[in-house]
Structure formats: structure tokens, C-alpha cells
Design an enzyme around this catalytic site. Structure first.
Site, mmCIF file in Angstrom:
data_model
loop_
_atom_site.group_PDB
_atom_site.id
_atom_site.type_symbol
_atom_site.label_atom_id
_atom_site.label_comp_id
_atom_site.label_asym_id
_atom_site.label_seq_id
_atom_site.Cartn_x
_atom_site.Cartn_y
_atom_site.Cartn_z
ATOM 1 N N LYS A 275 42.002 51.107 52.942
ATOM 2 C CA LYS A 275 40.571 51.681 52.155
ATOM 3 C C LYS A 275 40.112 50.548 51.389
ATOM 4 O O LYS A 275 40.805 49.426 51.153
ATOM 5 C CB LYS A 275 40.916 52.801 51.015
ATOM 6 C CG LYS A 275 41.463 54.095 51.591
ATOM 7 C CD LYS A 275 41.462 54.991 50.470
ATOM 8 C CE LYS A 275 41.742 56.469 51.084
ATOM 9 N NZ LYS A 275 40.703 57.175 52.036
ATOM 10 N N ARG A 349 46.714 65.178 56.870
ATOM 11 C CA ARG A 349 47.024 66.064 57.896
ATOM 12 C C ARG A 349 48.371 65.826 58.550
ATOM 13 O O ARG A 349 48.995 66.845 59.166
ATOM 14 C CB ARG A 349 45.947 66.037 58.940
ATOM 15 C CG ARG A 349 46.013 64.655 59.690
ATOM 16 C CD ARG A 349 44.516 64.432 60.562
ATOM 17 N NE ARG A 349 43.397 63.974 59.533
ATOM 18 C CZ ARG A 349 42.221 63.814 59.790
ATOM 19 N NH1 ARG A 349 41.815 63.962 61.306
ATOM 20 N NH2 ARG A 349 41.382 63.617 58.801
HETATM 21 N N1 BES Z 1 42.529 61.168 50.609
HETATM 22 C C1 BES Z 1 41.700 61.034 51.609
HETATM 23 C C2 BES Z 1 40.279 61.887 51.445
HETATM 24 C C3 BES Z 1 39.647 62.086 50.346
HETATM 25 C C4 BES Z 1 38.181 61.242 50.418
HETATM 26 C C5 BES Z 1 40.057 62.698 49.420
HETATM 27 C C6 BES Z 1 37.534 61.382 49.203
HETATM 28 C C7 BES Z 1 39.203 62.607 47.984
HETATM 29 C C8 BES Z 1 38.033 61.839 47.962
HETATM 30 C C9 BES Z 1 42.085 61.389 53.125
HETATM 31 O O1 BES Z 1 43.367 60.898 53.222
HETATM 32 C C10 BES Z 1 41.402 60.102 53.829
HETATM 33 O O2 BES Z 1 41.436 59.187 53.739
HETATM 34 N N2 BES Z 1 40.596 60.689 54.938
HETATM 35 C C11 BES Z 1 39.774 59.951 55.824
HETATM 36 C C12 BES Z 1 39.922 60.516 57.057
HETATM 37 C C13 BES Z 1 39.502 59.352 58.181
HETATM 38 C C14 BES Z 1 40.290 58.139 58.270
HETATM 39 C C15 BES Z 1 39.518 60.264 59.511
HETATM 40 C C16 BES Z 1 38.298 60.126 55.171
HETATM 41 O O3 BES Z 1 38.029 61.137 55.090
HETATM 42 O O4 BES Z 1 37.834 58.961 55.368
HETATM 43 MN MN MN Z 2 43.624 58.808 53.539
#
Ligand code: BES
Ligand code: MN
Ligand code: ZN
Length: 495
Positions: A275, A349
Site C-alpha cells: 500500500k 477474502r
Molecule cells: N483492508 C483493506 C480494505 C480497507 C480499505 C479497509 C480501507 C479499511 C479501509 C483490504 O485488504 C484491501 O486492501 N482491499 C483492496 C482490494 C483490492 C486490492 C482489490 C482495496 O480495497 O483496495
Molecule cells: Mn489489503
């Protein structure tokens, strides 16, 4: 916080502060404020400040009077509850939180809340106490100069049938404490809330309330062939924890068995698909789904509904390292399905896929998962509604009734077969991401593959588990969303 009921007349309540709701019965643009009680002494005391236009009934407006002559209370706090016509237990819950948050910094340590007569007495008692617990939580535990300003006791001044109201009070206390238990877990940073520490909290709490709790490590993941969960966990030096809690009350029927599955990613760096630095600190709350289920189990154990419940929390960090899984890797999930990893940041997931499969193997007949799963659900619904997905309308309808009781908001999103196209892989059974659009839905479609034919609900709480700003009734920080609704849902199978 201690809780009490008082059946005396409001004027007789000896308290640091008596709180009463002010409503607005206005037609068109003319406002007409009134105190939401038939008590003459309270009405008379509030009459002047209402007539002056200072107290209008506007939502969350607070007006504090000292030494009210006709009351035994030292102060009278008026809290605005908005339009009388729209006023219900949902608003009342928030007002109780707002009263707590307005009185705390004033040095008040206990107060009495006058239940408004327009809400049924049992609902009012429950809402006031739940709301007071929500308002009493502050996330500042690591400040050296922290002043503990907590409210120590609340009394609800009410009328009606005593046993029923005491039951409502006791339930609300358990719900409020359990929601705050969840919030405490979510508030902890990644270095102080590793999978192992989360499991320790679950174990300790289980002992206190009489739940069975087993905690398994990497060996068990391998034995169960949880390749999706392990794919995430393999990149971290912190060992994963598979937390299994069981509530099996004597006299509960064999079925249904409710399965609560929580995402317990104690820190989400994104893994190799790392990230951006900006805001990454927030990913300490990526275990909120797991903490939600643990808090719900606490309340269920104490409220003792006659239904079996199994809780599974898949706890791990998501880290980049020399051992971490890579985009393009293929993992075999516990169910046997193969998954092409497109983005290692879509880890929630993966851990849930194996959690859901394990819950089915343990005999769960109804599944609910809670997870901070996607940024996309925040784009779709913002911070107000959690996303809810269902493969079964009957179960969904039952859950909406629980939501209404708990005063929580979730909005249903679709799971049409067409979306499955987006997660079809060329090389494996399924991909772990579905492209740019409909991200909350494609994540849910992925989970649906692992719920298979078991009735299942998925709660995406990414936008609602953490308050971005403080509100009059709740601090900035962990919200504890979904705990109360999950418990109401369990209760609906046999209170
Ligand atoms: N933990 C994150 C989602 C999240 C985003 C939680 C903002 C709380 C606040 C999750 O694991 C994630 O990183 N999701 C990605 C998925 C993508 C790579 C398909 C996302 O939402 O960007
Ligand atoms: Mn994630
Ligand atoms: Zn995550």
C-alpha cells in the site's frame, strides 16, 4: 459504568444532573420546542429557556441549567432530539451518548436520564443505556496526561413494569460493554495487537464468560489445508492464529448452528502489492471484523440465547517479505478451489475463504462474516452504511429486523452471477481481484464461492468500523459497528 433504574418522579431524583429530551413539534418553518415528558416540574423548569429561544430542540443541542429550583437534581441538561414526529429509539440512543459526551468534561460522574414517554419504556431503557456506553468510550488510552473522565453511573428514570425494564437494562449493559470490548481491541496498534495477542484476549474473555475457546497456529492451518489463509500468513514473522470459540448452551436445538467468521488481519501492509504510505497506519483496524465477532460472542455468552454459535477468527498480518506470496502465485484453498493471486492486498477474502469453509465443516448451518474488506465499499456507501450481501433472502430479512432493533445501518448490495465473470481466472478456478469496478461486489462474489449453498451474509465494514470524525454521540476511532446487530440476530433464534 453502573446502571440503575428509578421509578420515582423526576423532581425527586437526587442526581448530579437530570437529562431530559427536548423535541420540536413544528409545522413548516415555525419551531415549537417542548420537553419530552409529562412531568410538570421538569416542564416548568425548562419553560423559560425554551421561551427565550435558547433551547430549540435542534438535534444534539445541549442547554445546561444549574440549581433548578423545583428539582432535587443539581443540574438539568436539555438535549435536543429534533422533530418529534421522527423521534424514535434510534435517535434516543444517540442522545444518551451525546449527554454522556457533553457531561464528561464538565466533571459530572453520574447522572439520571429521563426516558421520554413517546418511546415504549423497555425500548427507551435499552436505547439510553446502550447509547450511554457508546458515548462513554474514548480511544485515548496511550496519552500520558489522560484524564479519566468516564461517567461512572447512569440512572434511567422511567415508568412501567419493573421486571421487564430491569431485563432491558441488563441486556443493554451487556451489549454496551461488549461493543466497547470490541472497540478496545480494534483501537490497539499493530505492535500491541498481533494475532497471538488477539487470540490471548479471546481466550481470556472466553474463560470469564464460560465459552470454549481453542487457538491454533500454522501447523493446524497446514493440517486443514488452509492454503488461502496460509498464503497470507506465510509472509509474516508473526505466527497466525486460528481462533475458534464455541457457544453450545444446554437445551439448544441441534440446528441451526450460527457461524460467525471474522477477518482478523492485525496489520495490512498490502503485502508485496504494498500500500501507499499515506494513511497506512489506519490498517491496524483491519482486524475489526474479527474483534466484532469476539465482542458479539461475549454478549451471546452472557445473554444465553438458546442457539448454538461457533465463531472463527482468521488472524494474521499481511506483510511483504522474502517468504511472502507474490502476484501470480496460485494457492489451493481448504475447499479445494484454486486461487490465482492477482493482488496480495486482496488478502481479507483469502483468509475468510478458508474461515467460511472451516465453519461449514464444523457444521454451521448459517454463516455471517464481518470484514473491513474493501475500499470500494467506502466509495459506494461512504461512512454511513456498512455493505451487506446475502445469498439467502430469508436470512437477510431476519437480519434486517436485528439491525432495526440495534439501530444500525447497512445497505444491501447485489450478488448477480454476471459479476462472476470479473473474477474468472485463465489458469485457476478463480482470481482474488475483479478489476477496477464494483470492487465491493466482486470481493463478495469471491466469498460466495466459499459459502457455497449455506445461507450466508457478508458485512463489509471497511467504511463504518472506524469513525473518521467524532460525532456528538461517539468519539473518533473504532465504532464497534455490527456487534449489537449480530447479538440481536442470534437472540432472534431463541431468546
Ligand atoms: N483492508 C483493506 C480494505 C480497507 C480499505 C479497509 C480501507 C479499511 C479501509 C483490504 O485488504 C484491501 O486492501 N482491499 C483492496 C482490494 C483490492 C486490492 C482489490 C482495496 O480495497 O483496495
Ligand atoms: Mn489489503
Ligand atoms: Zn485488509
Amino acid at each position: 459504568m453502573k446502571t440503575n433504574l428509578s421509578f420515582s418522579t423526576p423532581a425527586e431524583a437526587e442526581t448530579e444532573c437530570l437529562v431530559t429530551v427536548v423535541l420540536d413539534r413544528a409545522e413548516k418553518d415555525k419551531t415549537e420546542a417542548f420537553v419530552a415528558t409529562n412531568d410538570k416540574a421538569v416542564q416548568d423548569t425548562a419553560a423559560e429557556v425554551i421561551a427565550s429561544g435558547e433551547a430549540t430542540g435542534k438535534n444534539f443541542e445541549t442547554t445546561l441549567l444549574h440549581n433548578p429550583a423545583r428539582l432535587k437534581a443539581k443540574r438539568l441538561l436539555l438535549v435536543g432530539g429534533g422533530k418529534a414526529k421522527q423521534f424514535s429509539a434510534v435517535e434516543l440512543r444517540k442522545l444518551a451518548g451525546a449527554a454522556v459526551r457533553s457531561l464528561k468534561p464538565k466533571g459530572v460522574r453520574s447522572f439520571a436520564f429521563l426516558a421520554p414517554e413517546s418511546v415504549p419504556a423497555d425500548e427507551a431503557v435499552k436505547a439510553i443505556i446502550e447509547g450511554a456506553f457508546v458515548g462513554n468510550f474514548d480511544p485515548d488510552s496511550y496519552k500520558s496526561d489522560r484524564k479519566d473522565q468516564k461517567i461512572e453511573a447512569i440512572t434511567v428514570v422511567t415508568r412501567g413494569e419493573q421486571p421487564a425494564l430491569h431485563k432491558a437494562m441488563d441486556e443493554a449493559l451487556i451489549l454496551g460493554e461488549s461493543q466497547n470490548f470490541t472497540r478496545q481491541l480494534v483501537n490497539e496498534p499493530g505492535n500491541r495487537m498481533t494475532p497471538t495477542i488477539l487470540a490471548d484476549h479471546a481466550r481470556k474473555m472466553s474463560q470469564e464468560v464460560g465459552l470454549k475457546c481453542e487457538v491454533y497456529g500454522a501447523e493446524k492451518l497446514k493440517e486443514l489445508k488452509m492454503g488461502a489463509f496460509w498464503g497470507v500468513a506465510q509472509g509474516s514473522d508473526e505466527p497466525p492464529a486460528l481462533i475458534v470459540m464455541r457457544y453450545e448452551p444446554a437445551g439448544a436445538p441441534e440446528k441451526p448452528v450460527l457461524g460467525l467468521v471474522g477477518k482478523g488481519v492485525t496489520f495490512d501492509t498490502g503485502g508485496i502489492s504494498i500500500k501507499a504510505a499515506d494513511g497506512m497506519e489506519k490498517m491496524k483496524y483491519d482486524m475489526a471484523g474479527g474483534a466484532t465477532m469476539i465482542g458479539a460472542m461475549r454478549a451471546i455468552a452472557l445473554l444465553k440465547p438458546k442457539v448454538k454459535v461457533i465463531c472463527i477468527v482468521c488472524a494474521t498480518e499481511n506483510m511483504p517479505s522474502g517468504k511472502a506470496q507474490k502476484p501470480g502465485d496460485i494457492q489451493t484453498a481448504m475447499s479445494g478451489k484454486t486461487i490465482e493471486i492477482i493482488n496480495t492486498d486482496a488478502e481479507g477474502r483469502l483468509v475468510l475463504a478458508d474461515g467460511l469453509c472451516y465453519a461449514r465443516q464444523l457444521g454451521c448451518t448459517h454463516l455471517i462474516d464481518a470484514a473491513t474488506l474493501t475500499g470500494a465499499v467506502v466509495v459506494a456507501l461512504g461512512y454511513t452504511n456498512a455493505g451487506i450481501f446475502a445469498n439467502d433472502d430469508v436470512m437477510y430479512d431476519r437480519f434486517t429486523r436485528a439491525l432495526a432493533k440495534a439501530g444500525e445501518k447497512m445497505w444491501r448490495l447485489p450478488l448477480d452471477d454476471e459479476y462472476k465473470e470479473q473474477i474468472r481466472s485463465n489458469i485457476a478456478d478463480i482470481m482474488n481481484t475483479g478489476g477496477r469496478y464494483g470492487g465491493a461486489v466482486t470481493a463478495a462474489m469471491f466469498l460466495k464461492e466459499f459459502a457455497e449453498d449455506t445461507p450466508w451474509l457478508h458485512l463489509d465494514i471497511a467504511g463504518t468500523a472506524w469513525m473518521e470524525d467524532s460525532k456528538p454521540w461517539i468519539a473518533k476511532g473504532p465504532s464497534g459497528i455490527a456487534v449489537r446487530s449480530l447479538v440481536e440476530f442470534a437472540k432472534s433464534f431463541g431468546a
